[in-house]
Design an enzyme around this catalytic site. Structure first.
Site, PDB file in Angstrom:
ATOM      1  N   ALA A  74       0.839  -1.196   0.048  1.00 49.02           N
ATOM      2  CA  ALA A  74       0.035  -0.221  -0.069  1.00 49.02           C
ATOM      3  C   ALA A  74       0.673   1.211  -0.128  1.00 49.02           C
ATOM      4  O   ALA A  74       0.569   2.491  -0.463  1.00 49.02           O
ATOM      5  CB  ALA A  74      -1.079  -0.130   1.261  1.00 49.02           C
ATOM      6  N   THR A  75       2.109   1.347   0.622  1.00 48.53           N
ATOM      7  CA  THR A  75       2.904   2.443   0.698  1.00 48.53           C
ATOM      8  C   THR A  75       3.484   2.815  -0.774  1.00 48.53           C
ATOM      9  O   THR A  75       3.237   3.988  -1.374  1.00 48.53           O
ATOM     10  CB  THR A  75       4.058   2.233   1.326  1.00 48.53           C
ATOM     11  OG1 THR A  75       3.798   1.976   2.925  1.00 48.53           O
ATOM     12  CG2 THR A  75       5.268   3.442   1.387  1.00 48.53           C
ATOM     13  N   ASN A 153      -6.011   2.920  10.433  1.00 43.46           N
ATOM     14  CA  ASN A 153      -5.085   1.951  10.910  1.00 43.46           C
ATOM     15  C   ASN A 153      -4.958   1.939  12.464  1.00 43.46           C
ATOM     16  O   ASN A 153      -4.697   0.968  13.114  1.00 43.46           O
ATOM     17  CB  ASN A 153      -3.862   1.979  10.195  1.00 43.46           C
ATOM     18  CG  ASN A 153      -3.098   3.336  10.353  1.00 43.46           C
ATOM     19  OD1 ASN A 153      -3.612   4.305   9.910  1.00 43.46           O
ATOM     20  ND2 ASN A 153      -2.050   3.217  11.231  1.00 43.46           N
ATOM     21  N   GLN A 181      -6.590  -1.331   5.196  1.00 41.72           N
ATOM     22  CA  GLN A 181      -6.990  -1.828   6.575  1.00 41.72           C
ATOM     23  C   GLN A 181      -8.424  -2.135   6.244  1.00 41.72           C
ATOM     24  O   GLN A 181      -9.252  -2.734   7.225  1.00 41.72           O
ATOM     25  CB  GLN A 181      -7.121  -0.692   7.874  1.00 41.72           C
ATOM     26  CG  GLN A 181      -5.846  -0.441   8.283  1.00 41.72           C
ATOM     27  CD  GLN A 181      -5.059  -1.622   9.256  1.00 41.72           C
ATOM     28  OE1 GLN A 181      -5.957  -2.481   9.579  1.00 41.72           O
ATOM     29  NE2 GLN A 181      -3.889  -1.607   9.427  1.00 41.72           N
ATOM     30  N   SER A 201      -2.868  -3.779   0.128  1.00 39.58           N
ATOM     31  CA  SER A 201      -1.662  -4.429   0.923  1.00 39.58           C
ATOM     32  C   SER A 201      -1.983  -5.782   1.392  1.00 39.58           C
ATOM     33  O   SER A 201      -2.713  -6.033   2.294  1.00 39.58           O
ATOM     34  CB  SER A 201      -0.936  -3.686   1.966  1.00 39.58           C
ATOM     35  OG  SER A 201       0.293  -4.117   2.197  1.00 39.58           O
ATOM     36  N   ALA A 202      -1.399  -6.987   0.693  1.00 41.53           N
ATOM     37  CA  ALA A 202      -1.527  -8.363   1.149  1.00 41.53           C
ATOM     38  C   ALA A 202      -1.328  -8.709   2.567  1.00 41.53           C
ATOM     39  O   ALA A 202      -2.061  -9.776   3.117  1.00 41.53           O
ATOM     40  CB  ALA A 202      -0.709  -9.460   0.214  1.00 41.53           C
ATOM     41  N   HIS A 203      -0.425  -8.038   3.099  1.00 40.95           N
ATOM     42  CA  HIS A 203       0.017  -8.617   4.402  1.00 40.95           C
ATOM     43  C   HIS A 203      -0.958  -8.308   5.641  1.00 40.95           C
ATOM     44  O   HIS A 203      -1.229  -8.707   6.582  1.00 40.95           O
ATOM     45  CB  HIS A 203       1.347  -8.216   4.989  1.00 40.95           C
ATOM     46  CG  HIS A 203       1.463  -6.651   5.529  1.00 40.95           C
ATOM     47  ND1 HIS A 203       1.416  -6.565   6.768  1.00 40.95           N
ATOM     48  CD2 HIS A 203       1.565  -5.731   4.796  1.00 40.95           C
ATOM     49  CE1 HIS A 203       1.717  -5.101   6.862  1.00 40.95           C
ATOM     50  NE2 HIS A 203       1.766  -4.665   5.704  1.00 40.95           N
ATOM     51  N   THR A 241      10.416  -6.941 -12.313  1.00 39.51           N
ATOM     52  CA  THR A 241       9.972  -8.478 -12.383  1.00 39.51           C
ATOM     53  C   THR A 241       9.131  -8.767 -11.322  1.00 39.51           C
ATOM     54  O   THR A 241       9.154  -8.583 -10.031  1.00 39.51           O
ATOM     55  CB  THR A 241      11.312  -9.378 -12.201  1.00 39.51           C
ATOM     56  OG1 THR A 241      12.475  -8.829 -13.198  1.00 39.51           O
ATOM     57  CG2 THR A 241      11.031 -10.968 -12.263  1.00 39.51           C
ATOM     58  N   CYS A 325       4.131   1.552  12.056  1.00 42.71           N
ATOM     59  CA  CYS A 325       4.897   2.373  11.345  1.00 42.71           C
ATOM     60  C   CYS A 325       5.655   3.399  12.123  1.00 42.71           C
ATOM     61  O   CYS A 325       6.796   4.066  11.832  1.00 42.71           O
ATOM     62  CB  CYS A 325       4.366   2.868  10.148  1.00 42.71           C
ATOM     63  SG  CYS A 325       3.947   1.495   8.801  1.00 42.71           S
TER      64      CYS A 325
END
Length: 381
Positions: A74-75, A153, A181, A201-203, A241, A325
């Site tokens: 996301a960043t 968040n 979020q 964001s996947a995590h 890549t 963060c």
């Protein structure tokens, strides 16, 4: 012994099914090749996996797969969205955002200001979220973009994205939403919400770290300038890549998250149970009323108790003082300060966040531990 994990807003563990699918894309026996290697079957198979994952992400948010651009998270998505639009227009115009955004938006907004962009920072209303009326009042003749996160968040406050999207739908203003979020926590459909750019964001939803996406509405693509160059990947919007294993993991995480409402109801019930268990402690309050929150979040002020001291004393639960963060900072949360909390109350606030693997037994144990610890600290004060 490890404490029980209550910091799902910082990151989620990778779902075991996701980890298995990723592992199958790493070795010679698996689908390990470069997806851009189109001269042999290894590359073809990898590309097929990547496009399947792209479809899975698109399906979760109600988009066309051609509108999904892979990023590192996301960043990067936020940087591409904000910098990409304003660079296209010579860093001219007006940006509306909020003072409670993630630093990945606020720091970009500050950078844009140095390059000539005029930025308006909205403060949350009395309920802790941004509403459409505030956005309407801030619109100017040269407003080019509105960037408002979906779910905060730190507090879990859900901003009024449906009404803001409806407000902007008939205007020539790009609507960007940081959805880090909200994906897999609340229902997100880019068409229904009238979103032009959505950061993912996947995590944050049981996928791997280091991978994400930016949804780019086709009508907006030409107003976006790439920020990473070198190969023209992702239809010219993001070179590099592609990490097949990460994308496969993110795609499967999206597929596993399709029943968002049912999962949210279960997690929300556990969150409510946790709050009911501690709400009667003296000088304790929720910083945002639960009806305005994501089902995963609980941000609590233990007034009169130092947050860092409480955090250390709560050694049986893994929670945080706010955003991962900015957790190394000794400054009070800028999000809570923007909501009107004093320095002392902001310092006395903790974020508790639940997730897919949280159990009722863990919640009951956490309630008992928090009550015992808070009472001991209050008695010693």
């Amino acid at each position: 012994m490890f404490p029980t994990y209550f910091d799902f807003a910082a990151t989620t563990p990778v779902d075991p099914k996701v980890a298995q699918a990723m592992a199958e894309c790493l070795t010679l026996e698996g689908t390990f090749a470069n997806p851009a290697s189109r001269s042999h079957m290894f590359g073809w198979f990898a590309e097929e996996k990547v496009e399947t994952a792209r479809n899975q992400v698109a399906e979760l948010v109600g988009a066309d797969s051609r509108e999904i651009v892979w990023t590192s998270g996301a960043t990067e998505s936020n940087n591409l969205a904000l910098k990409g639009v304003f660079e296209k227009h010579g860093f001219s115009g007006h940006l509306i955002t909020s003072a409670t955004e993630h630093k990945a938006v606020l720091d970009v907004a500050a950078w844009l200001e140095k390059h000539g962009v005029h930025v308006t920072y909205l403060l949350p209303n009395e309920h802790g979220f941004i509403d459409a009326g505030q956005v309407a009042d801030a619109i100017q003749a040269d407003t080019r973009m509105v960037s408002i996160m979906h779910v905060n968040n730190e507090t879990g406050a859900v901003n009024d994205i449906p009404e803001i999207g409806a407000l902007l739908a008939d205007k020539e203003i790009i609507f960007h939403v940081d959805g880090a979020q909200s994906i897999a926590k609340v229902a997100v459909n880019v068409e229904a919400l009238k979103i032009d750019l959505l950061s993912i964001s996947a995590h944050k939803f049981y996928g791997p770290k280091g991978v994400g996406a930016l949804y780019v509405r086709r009508a907006v693509k030409e107003q976006l300038v790439a920020q990473i160059h070198g190969g023209g990947h992702e239809r010219g919007l993001r070179s590099g890549t592609l990490a097949t294993h990460q994308l496969v993991g993110m795609g499967l995480a999206c597929e596993l998250a399709t029943d968002v409402i049912a999962e949210g109801q279960r997690i929300g019930a556990l969150r409510d149970q946790l709050w009911q268990g501690i709400r009667d402690l003296p000088n304790v309050r929720s910083n945002v009323a639960l009806q305005y929150c994501s089902p995963n979040h609980l941000n609590v002020c233990f007034s009169g108790v130092d947050g860092e001291t409480l955090l250390l004393a709560l050694n049986e639960v893994a929670i945080s003082t706010g955003s991962a963060c900015t957790s190394a900072s000794v400054e009070p949360s800028y999000v809570l300060k923007a909501m009107g909390l004093s320095n002392d109350d902001a310092h006395s606030s903790l974020r508790i966040s639940l997730g897919r693997f949280t159990t009722e037994g863990e919640v009951k144990a956490a309630v008992a531990h928090i009550k015992k610890t808070v009472k001991a600290l209050q008695s010693a004060a």
